[in-house]
Scaffold this motif. Structure first.
Motif, PDB file in Angstrom:
ATOM      1  N   LYS A  14      67.969 -24.297   8.688  1.00 20.30           N
ATOM      2  CA  LYS A  14      67.340 -24.611   7.401  1.00 20.30           C
ATOM      3  C   LYS A  14      67.996 -23.847   6.246  1.00 20.30           C
ATOM      4  CE  LYS A  14      62.826 -25.669   9.456  1.00 20.30           C
ATOM      5  NZ  LYS A  14      61.524 -25.033   9.781  1.00 20.30           N
ATOM      6  N   CYS A  16      68.324 -20.663   5.461  1.00 19.36           N
ATOM      7  CA  CYS A  16      67.565 -19.583   4.815  1.00 19.36           C
ATOM      8  C   CYS A  16      68.422 -18.347   4.543  1.00 19.36           C
ATOM      9  CB  CYS A  16      66.340 -19.206   5.642  1.00 19.36           C
ATOM     10  SG  CYS A  16      66.682 -18.272   7.154  1.00 19.36           S
ATOM     11  N   LEU A  18      68.981 -15.743   6.340  1.00 17.40           N
ATOM     12  CA  LEU A  18      68.559 -14.446   6.888  1.00 17.40           C
ATOM     13  C   LEU A  18      69.604 -13.880   7.845  1.00 17.40           C
ATOM     14  CD1 LEU A  18      64.722 -14.895   7.524  1.00 17.40           C
ATOM     15  CD2 LEU A  18      65.832 -13.518   5.776  1.00 17.40           C
ATOM     16  N   LYS A  38      69.384 -31.940   8.148  1.00 13.62           N
ATOM     17  CA  LYS A  38      68.191 -31.625   7.363  1.00 13.62           C
ATOM     18  C   LYS A  38      68.490 -31.521   5.868  1.00 13.62           C
ATOM     19  CE  LYS A  38      65.674 -28.918  10.842  1.00 13.62           C
ATOM     20  NZ  LYS A  38      64.465 -29.752  10.989  1.00 13.62           N
ATOM     21  N   CYS A  61      66.466 -15.150  13.170  1.00 12.09           N
ATOM     22  CA  CYS A  61      66.460 -16.588  12.854  1.00 12.09           C
ATOM     23  C   CYS A  61      65.086 -17.195  13.147  1.00 12.09           C
ATOM     24  CB  CYS A  61      67.516 -17.331  13.674  1.00 12.09           C
ATOM     25  SG  CYS A  61      67.440 -19.119  13.389  1.00 12.09           S
ATOM     26  N   PRO A  62      64.405 -17.746  12.120  1.00  7.54           N
ATOM     27  CA  PRO A  62      63.078 -18.313  12.354  1.00  7.54           C
ATOM     28  C   PRO A  62      63.118 -19.654  13.086  1.00  7.54           C
ATOM     29  CG  PRO A  62      63.441 -17.795  10.018  1.00  7.54           C
ATOM     30  CD  PRO A  62      64.771 -17.790  10.691  1.00  7.54           C
ATOM     31  N   ASP A  63      64.279 -20.254  13.207  1.00  8.23           N
ATOM     32  CA  ASP A  63      64.344 -21.610  13.734  1.00  8.23           C
ATOM     33  C   ASP A  63      65.106 -21.726  15.049  1.00  8.23           C
ATOM     34  OD1 ASP A  63      62.918 -23.237  11.621  1.00  8.23           O
ATOM     35  OD2 ASP A  63      64.293 -22.047  10.419  1.00  8.23           O
ATOM     36  N   LEU A  64      65.344 -20.606  15.710  1.00  9.61           N
ATOM     37  CA  LEU A  64      65.958 -20.602  17.035  1.00  9.61           C
ATOM     38  C   LEU A  64      67.250 -21.407  17.079  1.00  9.61           C
ATOM     39  CD1 LEU A  64      62.491 -20.986  18.532  1.00  9.61           C
ATOM     40  CD2 LEU A  64      63.995 -19.183  19.313  1.00  9.61           C
TER      41      LEU A  64
ATOM     42  N   GLU B  13      60.396 -27.988  22.407  1.00 16.20           N
ATOM     43  CA  GLU B  13      61.654 -28.306  21.722  1.00 16.20           C
ATOM     44  C   GLU B  13      61.414 -28.824  20.298  1.00 16.20           C
ATOM     45  OE1 GLU B  13      64.848 -27.891  22.748  1.00 16.20           O
ATOM     46  OE2 GLU B  13      64.065 -26.845  24.504  1.00 16.20           O
ATOM     47  N   GLU B  15      60.991 -29.168  16.461  1.00 20.74           N
ATOM     48  CA  GLU B  15      61.453 -28.391  15.310  1.00 20.74           C
ATOM     49  C   GLU B  15      60.255 -28.111  14.406  1.00 20.74           C
ATOM     50  OE1 GLU B  15      64.717 -30.512  13.469  1.00 20.74           O
ATOM     51  OE2 GLU B  15      65.558 -30.917  15.451  1.00 20.74           O
ATOM     52  N   THR B  16      60.117 -26.870  13.952  1.00 17.23           N
ATOM     53  CA  THR B  16      58.924 -26.520  13.172  1.00 17.23           C
ATOM     54  C   THR B  16      59.005 -27.094  11.762  1.00 17.23           C
ATOM     55  OG1 THR B  16      59.779 -24.475  12.209  1.00 17.23           O
ATOM     56  CG2 THR B  16      58.793 -24.323  14.415  1.00 17.23           C
ATOM     57  N   HIS B  17      57.814 -27.222  11.137  1.00 17.35           N
ATOM     58  CA  HIS B  17      57.738 -27.754   9.772  1.00 17.35           C
ATOM     59  C   HIS B  17      57.807 -26.631   8.752  1.00 17.35           C
ATOM     60  CE1 HIS B  17      53.760 -26.187  10.375  1.00 17.35           C
ATOM     61  NE2 HIS B  17      53.543 -26.281   9.085  1.00 17.35           N
ATOM     62  N   TYR B  18      57.965 -25.378   9.212  1.00 16.26           N
ATOM     63  CA  TYR B  18      57.899 -24.250   8.278  1.00 16.26           C
ATOM     64  C   TYR B  18      59.058 -24.275   7.279  1.00 16.26           C
ATOM     65  CZ  TYR B  18      54.509 -22.585  11.653  1.00 16.26           C
ATOM     66  OH  TYR B  18      53.425 -22.502  12.479  1.00 16.26           O
ATOM     67  N   CYS B  19      58.791 -23.707   6.096  1.00 15.35           N
ATOM     68  CA  CYS B  19      59.817 -23.646   5.051  1.00 15.35           C
ATOM     69  C   CYS B  19      61.006 -22.809   5.529  1.00 15.35           C
ATOM     70  CB  CYS B  19      59.266 -22.983   3.790  1.00 15.35           C
ATOM     71  SG  CYS B  19      57.823 -23.772   3.074  1.00 15.35           S
ATOM     72  N   PRO B  20      62.172 -22.990   4.938  1.00 19.26           N
ATOM     73  CA  PRO B  20      63.325 -22.143   5.281  1.00 19.26           C
ATOM     74  C   PRO B  20      62.988 -20.661   5.073  1.00 19.26           C
ATOM     75  CG  PRO B  20      64.039 -24.000   3.948  1.00 19.26           C
ATOM     76  CD  PRO B  20      62.528 -24.032   3.961  1.00 19.26           C
ATOM     77  N   GLY B  21      63.292 -19.844   6.078  1.00 25.05           N
ATOM     78  CA  GLY B  21      63.088 -18.401   5.956  1.00 25.05           C
ATOM     79  C   GLY B  21      61.691 -17.925   6.242  1.00 25.05           C
ATOM     80  N   CYS B  22      60.765 -18.836   6.518  1.00 22.90           N
ATOM     81  CA  CYS B  22      59.388 -18.434   6.836  1.00 22.90           C
ATOM     82  C   CYS B  22      59.380 -17.706   8.174  1.00 22.90           C
ATOM     83  CB  CYS B  22      58.481 -19.652   6.918  1.00 22.90           C
ATOM     84  SG  CYS B  22      56.835 -19.275   7.548  1.00 22.90           S
ATOM     85  N   GLY B  25      58.269 -18.698  12.258  1.00 20.65           N
ATOM     86  CA  GLY B  25      59.160 -19.083  13.356  1.00 20.65           C
ATOM     87  C   GLY B  25      59.510 -17.906  14.249  1.00 20.65           C
ATOM     88  N   ILE B  26      59.749 -16.747  13.623  1.00 18.84           N
ATOM     89  CA  ILE B  26      60.070 -15.534  14.400  1.00 18.84           C
ATOM     90  C   ILE B  26      58.868 -15.141  15.257  1.00 18.84           C
ATOM     91  CG2 ILE B  26      60.715 -13.105  14.253  1.00 18.84           C
ATOM     92  CD1 ILE B  26      62.049 -13.720  11.548  1.00 18.84           C
ATOM     93  N   ARG B  29      58.275 -17.314  18.208  1.00 14.04           N
ATOM     94  CA  ARG B  29      59.223 -16.998  19.277  1.00 14.04           C
ATOM     95  C   ARG B  29      58.766 -15.765  20.057  1.00 14.04           C
ATOM     96  NH1 ARG B  29      63.223 -13.356  19.501  1.00 14.04           N
ATOM     97  NH2 ARG B  29      63.470 -12.994  17.275  1.00 14.04           N
ATOM     98  N   ALA B 221      64.736 -16.144   1.013  1.00 18.53           N
ATOM     99  CA  ALA B 221      64.282 -15.504   2.249  1.00 18.53           C
ATOM    100  C   ALA B 221      64.735 -14.040   2.337  1.00 18.53           C
ATOM    101  CB  ALA B 221      64.760 -16.309   3.456  1.00 18.53           C
TER     102      ALA B 221
END
Lengths: 71, 248
Positions: A14, A16, A18, A38, A61-64, B13, B15-22, B25-26, B29, B221
């Protein structure tokens, strides 16, 4: 120094940024020449031989997006 | 060549709807990895909240249940009492847990329910568009405090971990942050410890995770990670507030 290799699943990045802030060898950058599925500029690595496999990028990384190998 | 980091089986599997850098997600995990490492994924039942993480039931690779706003600890209480052999956790934000659901979390802890709670505190209401939360810091600008929060109007931000640590039924209370790789590793250790408190039948455990909201804070972020360290950690100190042996 340990050697590593990182793999980015670019299509789920995404953009970001980071990962670029935590790389101790500063080899991750946002590829402004490309846009992923995306609609973001994905994070990428060119100088892979400098990677030490610390996994900091994957940790933050929040999105793995990132898989890390060490050898 | 050995893979030292890959996507955990604790998450689906999707993909999350969260904003970039939110940082949700961490934290997702870390919870997924903790369940896999403790071998409880097949036995786990999670309760999702209302808020940005409302779709958590799509992301955790275990049985999930959705709760009404703030009521996740009450739903988890029912699930745990009917299925005492299952591992039951709630995943809640600060608008959910520290505002509309304050009664539910306080009394679930007070009753010593053998559940675990992941409390994500990002000092703002994310999903509804960045309104002031009980956890919003003094001076912090939100859509409902455009000049910054004031003590006179809204009181001081509520410190839920300190509050819950005064309750006998809460056996594990710790506050962590996910702003650096080091803090993320510490956060995972705390989550595993909290989960073990339930698995060993000792009672209620909560981990408060200081989190970011780049979109509603109006930052990138990386800037929001710095804002967390500079502003949130001084007011919400990291560390353990209660462990089972201290709670006796």
């Amino acid at each position: 120094m340990a050697k590593g290799r990182v793999e980015f699943k670019e299509d789920i990045c995404k953009g970001c940024e980071l990962c670029t802030t935590v790389c101790p060898v500063d080899i991750i950058f946002m590829d402004k020449t490309r846009i992923n599925k995306k609609g973001y500029h994905p994070a990428t690595v060119v100088e892979m031989d400098k990677c030490i496999g610390c996994a900091n990028c994957a940790m933050v990384c929040p999105d793995l997006v990132i898989t890390v190998e060490r050898f | 060549m050995a893979v030292i980091f890959e996507r955990t089986k604790g998450l689906t599997e999707v993909e999350t709807h969260y904003c970039p850098g939110c940082t949700h997600g961490i934290i997702h995990r870390l919870v997924g990895e903790a369940m896999v490492e403790l071998g409880i994924l097949d036995n786990a039942i999670g309760v999702a909240p209302v808020g940005c993480s409302v779709f958590a039931y799509e992301y955790f690779n275990c049985d999930m249940h959705e709760a009404a706003h703030g009521r996740a600890p009450a739903v988890a209480t029912g699930i745990k009492r009917v299925h005492p052999d299952n591992f039951v956790f709630t995943y809640q934000g600060d608008g959910d847990l520290a505002s509309i659901g304050t009664a539910e979390i306080v009394h679930a802890a007070h009753r010593g329910e053998k559940i675990s709670t992941i409390f994500v505190n990002n000092a703002i209401y994310g999903m509804t568009g960045g309104q002031m939360a009980p956890t919003t810091l003094i001076g912090q600008k939100t859509t409902t405090s455009p000049q910054g929060r004031t003590v006179e109007h809204s009181g001081m931000p509520i410190r839920m971990s300190e509050l819950l640590a005064t309750i006998d039924g809460a056996k594990f209370v710790e506050r962590v942050a996910v702003n650096t790789p080091g803090n993320i590793r510490k956060a995972k250790r705390a989550i595993i410890e909290a989960f073990k408190v339930q698995l060993e039948g000792k009672g209620f455990g909560i981990v408060e995770v200081l989190s970011t909201c780049p979109t509603n804070w109006g930052m990138t972020a990386p800037e929001s990670m710095k804002w967390l360290a500079d502003n949130m950690i001084p007011y919400y100190p990291l560390g353990n507030f209660r462990r089972p042996e201290e709670a006796e």
